[in-house]
Design a protein around this motif. Sequence first.
Motif, PDB file in Angstrom:
ATOM      1  N   LEU A   1       0.939  -1.271  -0.108  1.00 51.21           N
ATOM      2  CA  LEU A   1       0.026  -0.116  -0.036  1.00 51.21           C
ATOM      3  C   LEU A   1       0.715   1.396   0.011  1.00 51.21           C
ATOM      4  O   LEU A   1       0.507   2.317  -0.637  1.00 51.21           O
ATOM      5  N   VAL A   2       1.983   1.165   0.688  1.00 51.89           N
ATOM      6  CA  VAL A   2       2.889   2.408   0.791  1.00 51.89           C
ATOM      7  C   VAL A   2       3.578   2.839  -0.656  1.00 51.89           C
ATOM      8  O   VAL A   2       3.407   3.872  -0.975  1.00 51.89           O
TER       9      VAL A   2
ATOM     10  N   LEU B   1      -7.400   3.954  -5.844  1.00 50.06           N
ATOM     11  CA  LEU B   1      -6.701   2.842  -5.075  1.00 50.06           C
ATOM     12  C   LEU B   1      -7.724   1.813  -4.706  1.00 50.06           C
ATOM     13  O   LEU B   1      -8.766   2.119  -3.997  1.00 50.06           O
ATOM     14  N   VAL B   2      -7.408   0.427  -4.893  1.00 42.29           N
ATOM     15  CA  VAL B   2      -8.061  -0.874  -4.669  1.00 42.29           C
ATOM     16  C   VAL B   2      -7.146  -1.539  -4.079  1.00 42.29           C
ATOM     17  O   VAL B   2      -6.231  -2.119  -4.682  1.00 42.29           O
ATOM     18  N   ASP B   3      -7.366  -2.240  -2.836  1.00 37.90           N
ATOM     19  CA  ASP B   3      -6.297  -3.048  -2.241  1.00 37.90           C
ATOM     20  C   ASP B   3      -6.926  -4.585  -2.516  1.00 37.90           C
ATOM     21  O   ASP B   3      -7.986  -4.999  -2.925  1.00 37.90           O
TER      22      ASP B   3
ATOM     23  N   ALA C   1      -1.561  -8.817  -6.400  1.00 40.86           N
ATOM     24  CA  ALA C   1      -0.911  -7.550  -5.932  1.00 40.86           C
ATOM     25  C   ALA C   1      -1.524  -6.957  -4.717  1.00 40.86           C
ATOM     26  O   ALA C   1      -2.838  -7.609  -4.589  1.00 40.86           O
ATOM     27  N   ASN C   2      -0.890  -6.709  -3.812  1.00 45.05           N
ATOM     28  CA  ASN C   2      -1.324  -5.981  -2.488  1.00 45.05           C
ATOM     29  C   ASN C   2      -2.260  -4.617  -2.613  1.00 45.05           C
ATOM     30  O   ASN C   2      -3.114  -4.676  -1.884  1.00 45.05           O
ATOM     31  N   ALA C   3      -1.873  -3.949  -3.925  1.00 43.09           N
ATOM     32  CA  ALA C   3      -2.597  -2.994  -4.100  1.00 43.09           C
ATOM     33  C   ALA C   3      -2.638  -2.536  -5.553  1.00 43.09           C
ATOM     34  O   ALA C   3      -1.546  -3.011  -6.163  1.00 43.09           O
ATOM     35  N   VAL C   4      -3.814  -2.017  -6.145  1.00 42.61           N
ATOM     36  CA  VAL C   4      -3.860  -1.620  -7.471  1.00 42.61           C
ATOM     37  C   VAL C   4      -4.228  -0.111  -7.704  1.00 42.61           C
ATOM     38  O   VAL C   4      -4.991   0.382  -6.888  1.00 42.61           O
TER      39      VAL C   4
ATOM     40  N   LYS D   1      -2.191  15.133  -0.605  1.00 40.00           N
ATOM     41  CA  LYS D   1      -1.682  13.995  -1.454  1.00 40.00           C
ATOM     42  C   LYS D   1      -0.218  13.694  -0.882  1.00 40.00           C
ATOM     43  O   LYS D   1       0.117  12.543  -1.131  1.00 40.00           O
ATOM     44  N   ALA D   2       0.678  14.314  -0.598  1.00 42.38           N
ATOM     45  CA  ALA D   2       2.067  14.225  -0.166  1.00 42.38           C
ATOM     46  C   ALA D   2       2.058  13.247   0.912  1.00 42.38           C
ATOM     47  O   ALA D   2       2.976  12.663   1.348  1.00 42.38           O
ATOM     48  N   LYS D   3       0.885  13.247   1.644  1.00 46.03           N
ATOM     49  CA  LYS D   3       0.948  12.383   2.850  1.00 46.03           C
ATOM     50  C   LYS D   3       0.070  11.094   3.024  1.00 46.03           C
ATOM     51  O   LYS D   3       0.147  10.503   3.979  1.00 46.03           O
ATOM     52  N   VAL D   4      -0.078  10.832   1.607  1.00 51.22           N
ATOM     53  CA  VAL D   4      -0.821   9.494   1.613  1.00 51.22           C
ATOM     54  C   VAL D   4      -0.154   8.438   1.948  1.00 51.22           C
ATOM     55  O   VAL D   4      -0.531   7.517   2.511  1.00 51.22           O
ATOM     56  N   PRO D   5       1.131   8.236   1.498  1.00 51.78           N
ATOM     57  CA  PRO D   5       2.009   7.244   1.775  1.00 51.78           C
ATOM     58  C   PRO D   5       1.911   7.039   3.386  1.00 51.78           C
ATOM     59  O   PRO D   5       1.891   5.935   3.781  1.00 51.78           O
ATOM     60  N   GLU D   6       2.282   8.027   3.779  1.00 51.10           N
ATOM     61  CA  GLU D   6       2.411   7.858   5.286  1.00 51.10           C
ATOM     62  C   GLU D   6       0.995   7.517   6.290  1.00 51.10           C
ATOM     63  O   GLU D   6       1.251   6.613   7.073  1.00 51.10           O
ATOM     64  N   VAL D   7      -0.024   8.226   5.804  1.00 53.36           N
ATOM     65  CA  VAL D   7      -1.172   7.884   6.518  1.00 53.36           C
ATOM     66  C   VAL D   7      -1.624   6.410   5.988  1.00 53.36           C
ATOM     67  O   VAL D   7      -2.403   5.422   6.870  1.00 53.36           O
ATOM     68  N   LEU D   8      -1.508   6.111   4.848  1.00 55.28           N
ATOM     69  CA  LEU D   8      -1.763   4.169   4.675  1.00 55.28           C
ATOM     70  C   LEU D   8      -0.809   3.535   5.492  1.00 55.28           C
ATOM     71  O   LEU D   8      -1.323   2.331   5.847  1.00 55.28           O
ATOM     72  N   ALA D   9       0.322   3.864   5.481  1.00 51.45           N
ATOM     73  CA  ALA D   9       1.351   3.164   6.409  1.00 51.45           C
ATOM     74  C   ALA D   9       0.862   2.863   7.958  1.00 51.45           C
ATOM     75  O   ALA D   9       0.800   1.925   8.617  1.00 51.45           O
ATOM     76  N   ARG D  10       0.211   4.090   8.248  1.00 52.99           N
ATOM     77  CA  ARG D  10      -0.252   4.176   9.448  1.00 52.99           C
ATOM     78  C   ARG D  10      -1.398   3.451   9.685  1.00 52.99           C
ATOM     79  O   ARG D  10      -1.826   2.583  10.765  1.00 52.99           O
ATOM     80  N   ILE D  11      -2.399   3.371   8.647  1.00 51.78           N
ATOM     81  CA  ILE D  11      -3.663   2.434   8.841  1.00 51.78           C
ATOM     82  C   ILE D  11      -3.322   1.091   9.192  1.00 51.78           C
ATOM     83  O   ILE D  11      -3.823   0.420   9.603  1.00 51.78           O
ATOM     84  N   GLU D  12      -2.428   0.575   8.295  1.00 53.93           N
ATOM     85  CA  GLU D  12      -1.901  -0.646   8.471  1.00 53.93           C
ATOM     86  C   GLU D  12      -1.235  -1.161  10.005  1.00 53.93           C
ATOM     87  O   GLU D  12      -1.700  -2.056  10.358  1.00 53.93           O
ATOM     88  N   GLU D  13      -0.611  -0.122  10.461  1.00 54.01           N
ATOM     89  CA  GLU D  13      -0.234  -0.177  11.882  1.00 54.01           C
ATOM     90  C   GLU D  13      -1.509  -0.273  12.907  1.00 54.01           C
ATOM     91  O   GLU D  13      -1.444  -1.114  13.762  1.00 54.01           O
ATOM     92  N   ILE D  14      -2.329   0.351  12.608  1.00 53.83           N
ATOM     93  CA  ILE D  14      -3.619   0.527  13.224  1.00 53.83           C
ATOM     94  C   ILE D  14      -4.318  -0.764  13.220  1.00 53.83           C
ATOM     95  O   ILE D  14      -4.853  -1.519  14.251  1.00 53.83           O
TER      96      ILE D  14
END
Length: 470
Positions: A229-230, A251-253, A272-275, A344-357
């Motif tokens: 996702l990241v 985005l669709v996982d 794939a884990n994400a498309v 938009k620049a924060k999308v990778p960071e927040v997606l990573a945080r969602i996985e952690e949550i």
Amino acid sequence: MQPTAASLADALPEGRVLTAEASFAGYLHDEGEWAIYGTPHAVVRPESAEEVAAVVRWCVETGTPLVPRGAGTGLSGGANAIEGCVIVSFERMNAVLEVNEAERWARVQPGVVNDDLRAHVARHGLWYPPDPASSPWSTIGGNVATNAGGMCCVKYGVTRDYVLELEVVTGTGEITRLGHRTAKGVAGYDLAGLIVGSEGTLAVVTEIVVRLRPLPPAPITVAGMFDSLVDAGRAVALVAESGISPSVLELVDHHCLKAVDDWKHMGLSTDANAVLIGRTDAPGEQGAFEAAELARCFEEAGASVAAVSADEQESEALYAARRLAYPALERLGPVLTEDVCVPKAKVPEVLARIEEIAAAHSVLIANIAHAGDGNLHPLIITTPGDDAAKARAHEAFTEIIDAALAAGGTVSGEHGVGTLKLDGLRKELSPVSLALHHAVKNALDPHGILNPGRAIPPLGIVILQAREPY
């Protein structure tokens, strides 16, 4: 005054008012999982603005809450019945009244379904861009209530950008028009813009004039397959930096793709884990350039596959899968839907945080997103009847909101606040801003009858009677 169903029915033509509790079943709540709801006093199905005004005046006289309702496809509890309220359903006010080809606008009633409007104006060579995933079922009135977005909004904007004029019934039961149909107009405050997104708390919308555009060219689709996702989030940031304007960037996982394929047997690849599904509708050489840029950004971010689709059927299947993701996941169990929007620049960071949550709370979180404008929709899926999982889901829901706010985002990009996001919005708004919201509410709804307890957090403690969440 003690409200009576008979006095309400007397104020309206025969057949407009439903009072038997057995007839309320389809009007009690929207699709917002676990949002509270009560039993209405009556359901009214008006056929004109004058009838709506009569209902508002009756509610003012009797002190009865009024809840406007479209198709009930919302995801935040904003259309849920309040104990003892009157539900106003716009199912009978569902006509496209006028299309002006020269000025490119359409005049519609609030019960018109989004896709029906699109099909109607397409016969005139015109297009209504806002396209929420619920467009086959959601109504224009409901879209106005939440300022709905959708997949095309990365390039073409949200509902507010297309509302020119509104006919509304005020909180005192008067009918008026707000906005203008001209190409320009700055006379007075933008009251029409204020009503859009107010979730029925400031006025009841009875007619909408929407801006239209020419039909766009056939799109070119670019698909990117990612191991994480990241990485997909990094591709979104790169597309933003590139300066191109894709008409779609979704985005669709793999959870979503598998759920859709298990349901519809579309032959989708779930390796794939994400498309990322990118589209450009720019004409000619510009379209070819933008498609190549999308593929380049996907590859630079680490896509295992990044290709311009030469197979129209395949690209349409991926696009359809994005629309079907939510109902497909609902088949697995109750789905608590998030709707945060971040830079938009924060999308990778927040997606990573969602996985952690998700890992921290041992909950399944599937991800879909209008990634091109940073609008993320983590879908928290639980097992029916598992109260412990439900509690963990709520904790995850709250932490995702906190993550979005920490990234400079907002608690809702398009679904509205309803009842589910009131605590989150209280965190987002300063005390001064919250007081301004209530000043506007008090000015436009002086009797406090219009969808109370929704869209803005209370200044004090408000207790709403409700039966157990469904």
